[in-house]
Design a protein around this motif. Structure first.
Motif, PDB file in Angstrom:
ATOM      1  N   ARG A  50       0.834  -1.210   0.000  1.00  0.00           N
ATOM      2  CA  ARG A  50       0.000   0.000   0.000  1.00  0.00           C
ATOM      3  C   ARG A  50       0.872   1.264   0.000  1.00  0.00           C
ATOM      4  O   ARG A  50       0.654   2.200  -0.762  1.00  0.00           O
ATOM      5  N   LYS A  51       1.898   1.277   0.854  1.00  0.00           N
ATOM      6  CA  LYS A  51       2.802   2.437   0.915  1.00  0.00           C
ATOM      7  C   LYS A  51       3.589   2.578  -0.395  1.00  0.00           C
ATOM      8  O   LYS A  51       3.779   3.694  -0.894  1.00  0.00           O
ATOM      9  N   ALA A  52       4.053   1.452  -0.919  1.00  0.00           N
ATOM     10  CA  ALA A  52       4.809   1.488  -2.172  1.00  0.00           C
ATOM     11  C   ALA A  52       3.931   1.988  -3.318  1.00  0.00           C
ATOM     12  O   ALA A  52       4.380   2.773  -4.164  1.00  0.00           O
ATOM     13  N   LYS A  53       2.686   1.543  -3.355  1.00  0.00           N
ATOM     14  CA  LYS A  53       1.754   1.986  -4.402  1.00  0.00           C
ATOM     15  C   LYS A  53       1.542   3.498  -4.304  1.00  0.00           C
ATOM     16  O   LYS A  53       1.520   4.193  -5.322  1.00  0.00           O
ATOM     17  N   PHE A  54       1.436   4.008  -3.083  1.00  0.00           N
ATOM     18  CA  PHE A  54       1.310   5.453  -2.889  1.00  0.00           C
ATOM     19  C   PHE A  54       2.540   6.168  -3.457  1.00  0.00           C
ATOM     20  O   PHE A  54       2.415   7.195  -4.145  1.00  0.00           O
ATOM     21  N   GLU A  55       3.727   5.639  -3.184  1.00  0.00           N
ATOM     22  CA  GLU A  55       4.958   6.257  -3.691  1.00  0.00           C
ATOM     23  C   GLU A  55       5.011   6.228  -5.219  1.00  0.00           C
ATOM     24  O   GLU A  55       5.422   7.211  -5.849  1.00  0.00           O
ATOM     25  N   VAL A  56       4.576   5.135  -5.812  1.00  0.00           N
ATOM     26  CA  VAL A  56       4.581   5.023  -7.274  1.00  0.00           C
ATOM     27  C   VAL A  56       3.553   5.984  -7.880  1.00  0.00           C
ATOM     28  O   VAL A  56       3.823   6.625  -8.903  1.00  0.00           O
ATOM     29  N   ASN A  57       2.396   6.101  -7.252  1.00  0.00           N
ATOM     30  CA  ASN A  57       1.389   7.061  -7.735  1.00  0.00           C
ATOM     31  C   ASN A  57       1.934   8.486  -7.658  1.00  0.00           C
ATOM     32  O   ASN A  57       1.707   9.296  -8.556  1.00  0.00           O
ATOM     33  N   ARG A  58       2.657   8.777  -6.591  1.00  0.00           N
ATOM     34  CA  ARG A  58       3.281  10.091  -6.445  1.00  0.00           C
ATOM     35  C   ARG A  58       4.322  10.287  -7.553  1.00  0.00           C
ATOM     36  O   ARG A  58       4.447  11.363  -8.126  1.00  0.00           O
ATOM     37  N   ASP A  59       5.046   9.215  -7.887  1.00  0.00           N
ATOM     38  CA  ASP A  59       6.034   9.264  -8.959  1.00  0.00           C
ATOM     39  C   ASP A  59       5.359   9.552 -10.304  1.00  0.00           C
ATOM     40  O   ASP A  59       5.852  10.355 -11.091  1.00  0.00           O
ATOM     41  N   GLU A  60       4.234   8.909 -10.546  1.00  0.00           N
ATOM     42  CA  GLU A  60       3.494   9.165 -11.782  1.00  0.00           C
ATOM     43  C   GLU A  60       3.093  10.630 -11.850  1.00  0.00           C
ATOM     44  O   GLU A  60       3.241  11.288 -12.885  1.00  0.00           O
ATOM     45  N   GLY A  61       2.607  11.170 -10.749  1.00  0.00           N
ATOM     46  CA  GLY A  61       2.251  12.587 -10.697  1.00  0.00           C
ATOM     47  C   GLY A  61       3.455  13.485 -10.907  1.00  0.00           C
ATOM     48  O   GLY A  61       3.355  14.543 -11.532  1.00  0.00           O
ATOM     49  N   ARG A  62       4.590  13.054 -10.410  1.00  0.00           N
ATOM     50  CA  ARG A  62       5.830  13.821 -10.585  1.00  0.00           C
ATOM     51  C   ARG A  62       6.165  13.943 -12.062  1.00  0.00           C
ATOM     52  O   ARG A  62       6.468  15.027 -12.559  1.00  0.00           O
ATOM     53  N   TRP A  63       6.082  12.830 -12.793  1.00  0.00           N
ATOM     54  CA  TRP A  63       6.379  12.880 -14.228  1.00  0.00           C
ATOM     55  C   TRP A  63       5.385  13.777 -14.957  1.00  0.00           C
ATOM     56  O   TRP A  63       5.758  14.533 -15.858  1.00  0.00           O
ATOM     57  N   ARG A  64       4.109  13.685 -14.579  1.00  0.00           N
ATOM     58  CA  ARG A  64       3.101  14.535 -15.234  1.00  0.00           C
ATOM     59  C   ARG A  64       3.361  16.010 -14.956  1.00  0.00           C
ATOM     60  O   ARG A  64       3.212  16.856 -15.839  1.00  0.00           O
ATOM     61  N   LYS A  65       3.747  16.339 -13.705  1.00  0.00           N
ATOM     62  CA  LYS A  65       4.006  17.740 -13.363  1.00  0.00           C
ATOM     63  C   LYS A  65       5.218  18.268 -14.128  1.00  0.00           C
ATOM     64  O   LYS A  65       5.193  19.384 -14.650  1.00  0.00           O
ATOM     65  N   ILE A  66       6.277  17.474 -14.172  1.00  0.00           N
ATOM     66  CA  ILE A  66       7.468  17.900 -14.915  1.00  0.00           C
ATOM     67  C   ILE A  66       7.117  18.085 -16.388  1.00  0.00           C
ATOM     68  O   ILE A  66       7.492  19.078 -17.012  1.00  0.00           O
ATOM     69  N   LYS A  67       6.373  17.129 -16.937  1.00  0.00           N
ATOM     70  CA  LYS A  67       5.971  17.216 -18.349  1.00  0.00           C
ATOM     71  C   LYS A  67       5.165  18.487 -18.601  1.00  0.00           C
ATOM     72  O   LYS A  67       5.453  19.244 -19.534  1.00  0.00           O
ATOM     73  N   ALA A  68       4.155  18.725 -17.781  1.00  0.00           N
ATOM     74  CA  ALA A  68       3.292  19.897 -17.978  1.00  0.00           C
ATOM     75  C   ALA A  68       4.080  21.195 -17.848  1.00  0.00           C
ATOM     76  O   ALA A  68       3.904  22.120 -18.650  1.00  0.00           O
TER      77      ALA A  68
END
Length: 195
Positions: A98-116
């Protein structure tokens, strides 16, 4: 005779005065027209190209701000999960997953923010294709992180979680390397730790 000379001299002055006024009027009109033309050109005319140095400065400024806000270790639970024994108790596995999934979701958001954010920066003259490839690659990294998050949530045990992680890491190698090459080429050194 003095009166005639004075009259002629006055006419000369009046003629000189009219000529001077005419020239001053022409000069003022010309200055007004030129000033207006310069204003139009400056305001609405062609602008200097947005250079790679301009893009580099804005990209590095964004990455400096972003990394100072993002903090250090972004995947502590994920690292712990993939280095766990396959015999990890189910309750501990589920907590780590559960914690790892949260970190990966945060990572996905990180890539989207950098991209945007990098996508909002105007494309530099002569480097549009490189920046477009960089933006597309960031989107690919976001999609890979999302897919891994789904795979991780479906993992029933540590072995399946490790398999999902290895698949994600392998799939991300080529896009990450492509990002590093493009960031280096574009001079966005502050963004290099994004990968």
């Amino acid at each position: 005779m003095d009166e005639e000379e004075n009259a002629g001299e006055n006419r000369g002055r009046a003629g000189m005065s009219r000529r001077l006024k005419t020239w001053l009027g022409v000069t003022a009109s010309l200055a007004g027209v030129l000033g207006g033309a310069f204003l139009v050109i400056d305001r609405w005319g062609p602008k200097a190209d947005f250079t790679i140095e301009d893009w580099r400065r804005q990209a590095n400024d964004f990455c400096d701000r972003w990394y100072s806000e993002a903090g250090g270790d972004v995947w502590p639970s994920l690292r712990q999960l993939v280095h766990s024994s396959d015999s990890l108790p189910v309750s501990e596995f589920e907590t780590l997953r559960r914690k790892a999934k949260f970190e990966v979701n945060r990572d996905e958001g990180r890539w989207r923010k950098i991209k945007a954010s990098l996508n909002e920066i105007k494309r530099p003259a002569g480097h549009k294709v490189d920046v477009d490839q960089l933006i597309e690659g960031l989107g690919e990294l976001s999609r890979l992180s999302y897919r891994f998050s789904v795979d991780l949530s479906q993992a029933a045990n540590v072995a399946e979680a490790k398999t999902a992680y290895e698949k994600w890491a392998a799939a991300g190698e080529k896009p990450l390397e492509g990002q590093r090459v493009l960031l280096k080429k574009l001079g966005a050194k502050q963004c290099m730790s994004a990968g």
